[in-house]
Design an enzyme around this catalytic site. Structure first.
Site, PDB file in Angstrom:
ATOM      1  N   LYS A  23       0.835  -1.218   0.000  1.00  0.00           N
ATOM      2  CA  LYS A  23       0.000   0.000   0.000  1.00  0.00           C
ATOM      3  C   LYS A  23       0.869   1.268   0.000  1.00  0.00           C
ATOM      4  O   LYS A  23       0.651   2.176  -0.803  1.00  0.00           O
ATOM      5  CB  LYS A  23      -0.897  -0.016   1.238  1.00  0.00           C
ATOM      6  CG  LYS A  23      -1.485   1.323   1.614  1.00  0.00           C
ATOM      7  CD  LYS A  23      -2.222   1.225   2.942  1.00  0.00           C
ATOM      8  CE  LYS A  23      -2.553   2.567   3.541  1.00  0.00           C
ATOM      9  NZ  LYS A  23      -1.399   3.275   4.120  1.00  0.00           N
ATOM     10  N   ASN A  24       1.846   1.320   0.904  1.00  0.00           N
ATOM     11  CA  ASN A  24       2.599   2.579   1.028  1.00  0.00           C
ATOM     12  C   ASN A  24       3.525   2.835  -0.153  1.00  0.00           C
ATOM     13  O   ASN A  24       4.015   3.941  -0.329  1.00  0.00           O
ATOM     14  CB  ASN A  24       3.383   2.594   2.349  1.00  0.00           C
ATOM     15  CG  ASN A  24       2.462   2.816   3.536  1.00  0.00           C
ATOM     16  OD1 ASN A  24       1.290   3.159   3.372  1.00  0.00           O
ATOM     17  ND2 ASN A  24       2.977   2.615   4.729  1.00  0.00           N
ATOM     18  N   CYS A 121      -4.946   8.241   8.705  1.00  0.00           N
ATOM     19  CA  CYS A 121      -5.172   7.772  10.081  1.00  0.00           C
ATOM     20  C   CYS A 121      -4.808   8.850  11.078  1.00  0.00           C
ATOM     21  O   CYS A 121      -3.781   9.519  10.926  1.00  0.00           O
ATOM     22  CB  CYS A 121      -4.285   6.562  10.366  1.00  0.00           C
ATOM     23  SG  CYS A 121      -4.873   5.087   9.559  1.00  0.00           S
ATOM     24  N   ARG A 126       0.532  15.057  12.738  1.00  0.00           N
ATOM     25  CA  ARG A 126       1.312  14.551  11.588  1.00  0.00           C
ATOM     26  C   ARG A 126       1.668  15.745  10.692  1.00  0.00           C
ATOM     27  O   ARG A 126       1.060  15.964   9.648  1.00  0.00           O
ATOM     28  CB  ARG A 126       0.505  13.503  10.816  1.00  0.00           C
ATOM     29  CG  ARG A 126       0.208  12.286  11.656  1.00  0.00           C
ATOM     30  CD  ARG A 126      -0.509  11.204  10.897  1.00  0.00           C
ATOM     31  NE  ARG A 126       0.374  10.445  10.020  1.00  0.00           N
ATOM     32  CZ  ARG A 126      -0.021   9.387   9.318  1.00  0.00           C
ATOM     33  NH1 ARG A 126      -1.268   8.975   9.368  1.00  0.00           N
ATOM     34  NH2 ARG A 126       0.839   8.748   8.540  1.00  0.00           N
ATOM     35  N   PRO A 127       2.682  16.524  11.116  1.00  0.00           N
ATOM     36  CA  PRO A 127       3.047  17.716  10.351  1.00  0.00           C
ATOM     37  C   PRO A 127       3.673  17.367   8.992  1.00  0.00           C
ATOM     38  O   PRO A 127       4.114  16.229   8.789  1.00  0.00           O
ATOM     39  CB  PRO A 127       4.074  18.404  11.247  1.00  0.00           C
ATOM     40  CG  PRO A 127       4.630  17.327  12.110  1.00  0.00           C
ATOM     41  CD  PRO A 127       3.557  16.292  12.263  1.00  0.00           C
ATOM     42  N   ILE A 128       3.714  18.366   8.082  1.00  0.00           N
ATOM     43  CA  ILE A 128       4.402  18.146   6.798  1.00  0.00           C
ATOM     44  C   ILE A 128       5.484  19.214   6.592  1.00  0.00           C
ATOM     45  O   ILE A 128       5.858  19.528   5.473  1.00  0.00           O
ATOM     46  CB  ILE A 128       3.425  18.109   5.596  1.00  0.00           C
ATOM     47  CG1 ILE A 128       2.555  19.374   5.533  1.00  0.00           C
ATOM     48  CG2 ILE A 128       2.561  16.867   5.613  1.00  0.00           C
ATOM     49  CD1 ILE A 128       1.875  19.559   4.193  1.00  0.00           C
ATOM     50  N   ASP A 318       4.020   0.772  12.228  1.00  0.00           N
ATOM     51  CA  ASP A 318       2.783   0.212  11.681  1.00  0.00           C
ATOM     52  C   ASP A 318       2.502  -1.214  12.167  1.00  0.00           C
ATOM     53  O   ASP A 318       1.416  -1.737  11.924  1.00  0.00           O
ATOM     54  CB  ASP A 318       2.818   0.233  10.144  1.00  0.00           C
ATOM     55  CG  ASP A 318       2.577   1.624   9.601  1.00  0.00           C
ATOM     56  OD1 ASP A 318       2.213   2.520  10.386  1.00  0.00           O
ATOM     57  OD2 ASP A 318       2.748   1.835   8.377  1.00  0.00           O
ATOM     58  N   ILE A 340       7.719   6.990  17.093  1.00  0.00           N
ATOM     59  CA  ILE A 340       7.358   7.698  15.861  1.00  0.00           C
ATOM     60  C   ILE A 340       6.031   8.449  16.044  1.00  0.00           C
ATOM     61  O   ILE A 340       5.947   9.649  15.773  1.00  0.00           O
ATOM     62  CB  ILE A 340       7.244   6.714  14.660  1.00  0.00           C
ATOM     63  CG1 ILE A 340       8.511   5.870  14.523  1.00  0.00           C
ATOM     64  CG2 ILE A 340       6.950   7.472  13.361  1.00  0.00           C
ATOM     65  CD1 ILE A 340       9.747   6.580  14.060  1.00  0.00           C
ATOM     66  N   ARG A 414      -9.322   0.433   4.087  1.00  0.00           N
ATOM     67  CA  ARG A 414      -8.422   1.370   3.404  1.00  0.00           C
ATOM     68  C   ARG A 414      -7.071   0.737   3.108  1.00  0.00           C
ATOM     69  O   ARG A 414      -6.352   1.203   2.222  1.00  0.00           O
ATOM     70  CB  ARG A 414      -8.161   2.592   4.307  1.00  0.00           C
ATOM     71  CG  ARG A 414      -9.176   3.682   4.227  1.00  0.00           C
ATOM     72  CD  ARG A 414      -8.691   4.887   5.008  1.00  0.00           C
ATOM     73  NE  ARG A 414      -7.291   5.121   4.709  1.00  0.00           N
ATOM     74  CZ  ARG A 414      -6.342   5.346   5.622  1.00  0.00           C
ATOM     75  NH1 ARG A 414      -6.629   5.395   6.887  1.00  0.00           N
ATOM     76  NH2 ARG A 414      -5.092   5.540   5.248  1.00  0.00           N
TER      77      ARG A 414
HETATM   78  C1  UD1 Z   1       4.513   6.763   6.336  1.00  0.00           C
HETATM   79  C2  UD1 Z   1       3.494   5.672   6.167  1.00  0.00           C
HETATM   80  C3  UD1 Z   1       2.892   5.277   7.515  1.00  0.00           C
HETATM   81  C4  UD1 Z   1       3.982   4.972   8.528  1.00  0.00           C
HETATM   82  C5  UD1 Z   1       5.010   6.077   8.583  1.00  0.00           C
HETATM   83  C6  UD1 Z   1       6.203   5.755   9.470  1.00  0.00           C
HETATM   84  C7  UD1 Z   1       2.606   6.139   3.963  1.00  0.00           C
HETATM   85  C8  UD1 Z   1       1.441   6.559   3.144  1.00  0.00           C
HETATM   86  N1  UD1 Z   1       2.442   6.138   5.283  1.00  0.00           N
HETATM   87  O1  UD1 Z   1       3.801   7.894   6.847  1.00  0.00           O
HETATM   88  O2  UD1 Z   1       2.083   4.125   7.302  1.00  0.00           O
HETATM   89  O3  UD1 Z   1       3.374   4.824   9.807  1.00  0.00           O
HETATM   90  O4  UD1 Z   1       5.515   6.349   7.258  1.00  0.00           O
HETATM   91  O5  UD1 Z   1       6.834   4.596   8.995  1.00  0.00           O
HETATM   92  O6  UD1 Z   1       3.634   5.743   3.447  1.00  0.00           O
HETATM   93  N2  UD1 Z   1       7.264  14.277  10.601  1.00  0.00           N
HETATM   94  C9  UD1 Z   1       7.486  15.605  10.856  1.00  0.00           C
HETATM   95  N3  UD1 Z   1       7.441  16.488   9.809  1.00  0.00           N
HETATM   96  C10 UD1 Z   1       7.192  16.080   8.529  1.00  0.00           C
HETATM   97  C11 UD1 Z   1       6.968  14.705   8.275  1.00  0.00           C
HETATM   98  C12 UD1 Z   1       7.011  13.821   9.337  1.00  0.00           C
HETATM   99  O7  UD1 Z   1       7.705  16.003  12.011  1.00  0.00           O
HETATM  100  O8  UD1 Z   1       7.184  16.929   7.632  1.00  0.00           O
HETATM  101  C13 UD1 Z   1       7.299  13.300  11.727  1.00  0.00           C
HETATM  102  C14 UD1 Z   1       5.938  12.620  11.925  1.00  0.00           C
HETATM  103  O9  UD1 Z   1       5.092  13.384  12.755  1.00  0.00           O
HETATM  104  C15 UD1 Z   1       6.346  11.312  12.566  1.00  0.00           C
HETATM  105  C16 UD1 Z   1       7.677  10.990  11.880  1.00  0.00           C
HETATM  106  O10 UD1 Z   1       8.155  12.231  11.359  1.00  0.00           O
HETATM  107  O11 UD1 Z   1       6.573  11.480  13.945  1.00  0.00           O
HETATM  108  C17 UD1 Z   1       7.578   9.963  10.781  1.00  0.00           C
HETATM  109  O12 UD1 Z   1       6.705  10.417   9.780  1.00  0.00           O
HETATM  110  P1  UD1 Z   1       6.843   9.971   8.241  1.00  0.00           P
HETATM  111  O13 UD1 Z   1       7.986   9.034   8.088  1.00  0.00           O
HETATM  112  O14 UD1 Z   1       6.817  11.197   7.406  1.00  0.00           O
HETATM  113  O15 UD1 Z   1       5.484   9.195   8.026  1.00  0.00           O
HETATM  114  P2  UD1 Z   1       4.488   9.313   6.805  1.00  0.00           P
HETATM  115  O16 UD1 Z   1       5.273   9.435   5.544  1.00  0.00           O
HETATM  116  O17 UD1 Z   1       3.420  10.302   7.087  1.00  0.00           O
END
Ligand code: UD1
Length: 435
Positions: A23-24, A121, A126-128, A318, A340, A414
């Site tokens: 999926k990911n 979820c 979950r910041p970007i 996960d 995480i 999902r």
């Molecule tokens: C992806 C996976 C999700 C998995 C996660 C961690 C997908 C669609 N989802 O989510 O299933 O649980 O990896 O293996 O692939 N963070 C920040 N700023 C950012 C981005 C992330 O602080 O801009 C933090 C997040 O809050 C979290 C950590 O970094 O604590 C890991 O997040 P990330 O690896 O980005 O997870 P996703 O890509 O959202």
């Protein structure tokens, strides 16, 4: 219409199940397809809700999507010749998190992207910010705005960007940020090095697709990725890697609920953090090139363990909630530390409602669950709060005494391909009910 699973607990499962494509991975791969006007063929996509939503968004942009199946393996042929820029200020992009890959792919393809901020979820904040930091360092303009009460984002490419050995450092090796920055940089004028990148297998899969399409990206699977921009990408065929999280979920279920289950279509190297823990607990495994057999014959001597989630190759967040269900069935006190998503313990409340004995401790950078085993689980009506919490409860219901109902299963659908048929094919008693 409310959907729920009705599950009769205590059925022993035995047999063979095949894992679907990851999926990911596939969500990023499908979005990456917009980077070419030629046909992309993606084999072994999982038939899950997030993928169906994504097909609809691609069609909205003008993609021609044709799917085929031989009953086991699903293939999609994507033709993007007629694709045109449209702002993605539509509700469907808020339904799953990976829609944020449109930011990177659309700014590469069209020089702009407007997107409602994604959902997915709820696992705590979950910041970007790291995605946006990367875009800004490449030279893209990033603006937040409100669209009909929703948070939205606009990424724009200025007329000229030339990058001479540009370096971007990620404060944390985020999977999403690594993939998004890669997608945004395939056509740059120059060279970029991204440091402290995530090493997850899904990143390697995305880069394999992009390089087959003609991109010039090196270092995937390490903590430094180097991209030299190319002018265009071409069509190709790609097979999605097997879903290591789906495989891990069924492995843990089989350890408790089966005498022998074979999990096919796996890459065992992607699952070492889990298989080493299963061995430590006392679960017998036979690991072959692309399959793992779980022998759940003797469950009386399973021992408590500690796990700590982390970025790949550490124990994946996960699989943490599903491991918690397993640990209710081993002797002694186990600890699950989550680094995480520190609030990812909402399944524990429901597990306790089924007779588990789990205590949650929360400190700044870590959330911890202490599981006192072994406890007898009893059937109950429970709610899935997120995708993996959902599987953790399906697992609990399958080993509990009596008939359980698991609600809010939209989360489970999902992400788990064909879950009802897969489980029933190995002896489970699970029904999807629509009221
Ligand atoms: C992806 C996976 C999700 C998995 C996660 C961690 C997908 C669609 N989802 O989510 O299933 O649980 O990896 O293996 O692939 N963070 C920040 N700023 C950012 C981005 C992330 O602080 O801009 C933090 C997040 O809050 C979290 C950590 O970094 O604590 C890991 O997040 P990330 O690896 O980005 O997870 P996703 O890509 O959202």
């Amino acid at each position: 219409m409310a959907k729920y699973f009705k599950i009769k607990g205590g059925q022993e499962i035995n047999g063979t199940i095949r894992m679907s494509g990851a999926k990911n991975s596939v969500l990023a791969l499908l979005i990456a397809s917009i980077l070419t006007d030629e046909k992309i063929i993606i084999e072994d996509f999982p038939n899950i809700q997030d993928v169906s939503e994504l097909f609809e968004i691609l069609k909205y942009l003008g993609s021609d999507i044709k799917t085929e199946t031989d009953g086991v393996i699903n293939t999609v042929i994507i033709d993007n010749q007629k694709i045109k820029y449209k702002p993605l200020l539509i509700e469907s992009v808020t339904l799953f998190r990976a829609s944020y890959y449109f930011m990177g792919a659309m700014v590469s393809k069209f020089g702009k992207c407007e997107l409602l901020l994604p959902g997915g979820c709820y696992l705590g904040p979950r910041p970007i910010d790291l995605h946006l930091k990367g875009f800004k360092e490449i030279g893209y303009e990033v603006e937040n705005f409100i669209c009909e009460k929703h948070d939205a984002i606009r990424i724009t490419k200025p007329k000229t960007i030339f990058l001479e050995n540009k370096k971007v450092f990620l404060d944390f090796p985020s999977v999403g940020a690594t993939m998004n920055i890669i997608l945004s940089a395939v056509f740059i004028n120059g060279k970029i090095e991204i440091e402290n990148t995530a090493k997850e297998p899904e990143i390697v899969d995305l880069v394999t697709l992009l390089n087959t399409m003609g991109a010039n990206i090196k270092g995937a699977g390490t903590d430094k990725i180097i991209i030299i921009g190319v002018n265009q990408l071409k069509g190709c065929y790609h097979q999605v890697i097997p879903d290591r999280i789906e495989a891990g979920s069924y492995l843990m279920l089989a350890a408790i609920a089966s005498s022998e289950v074979v999990i096919e279509n796996v890459i065992p190297e992607h699952l070492e953090a889990l298989t080493s823990k299963l061995t430590e607990i006392g679960v017998a495994l036979k690991i072959e090139i692309d399959k793992i057999t779980v022998f759940g014959l003797d469950k009386s001597n399973l021992e408590a363990i500690s796990i700590k989630t982390g970025v790949f190759p550490s124990f994946p967040t996960d699989l943490q909630q599903i491991m918690t269900t397993l640990l209710t069935q081993v002797n002694g006190e186990s600890k699950v530390m989550e680094t995480i998503y520190v609030d990812r313990f909402r399944n524990c409340i429901e597990l306790n409602n089924m007779g588990a004995n789990i205590e949650i401790q929360r400190k700044e950078e870590t959330g911890k669950a202490i599981i006192f085993g072994k406890t007898k689980l009893v059937a109950n009506n429970v709610k899935a709060t997120d995708l993996r919490a959902g599987f953790s409860l399906v697992f609990a219901a399958m080993i509990a005494i009596g008939e359980s109902k698991v609600y809010n299963i939209e989360h489970v659908l999902r992400g788990y391909d064909n879950i009802v048929n897969k489980l029933n094919s190995i002896g489970a008693s699970i029904e999807l009910i629509e009221d």
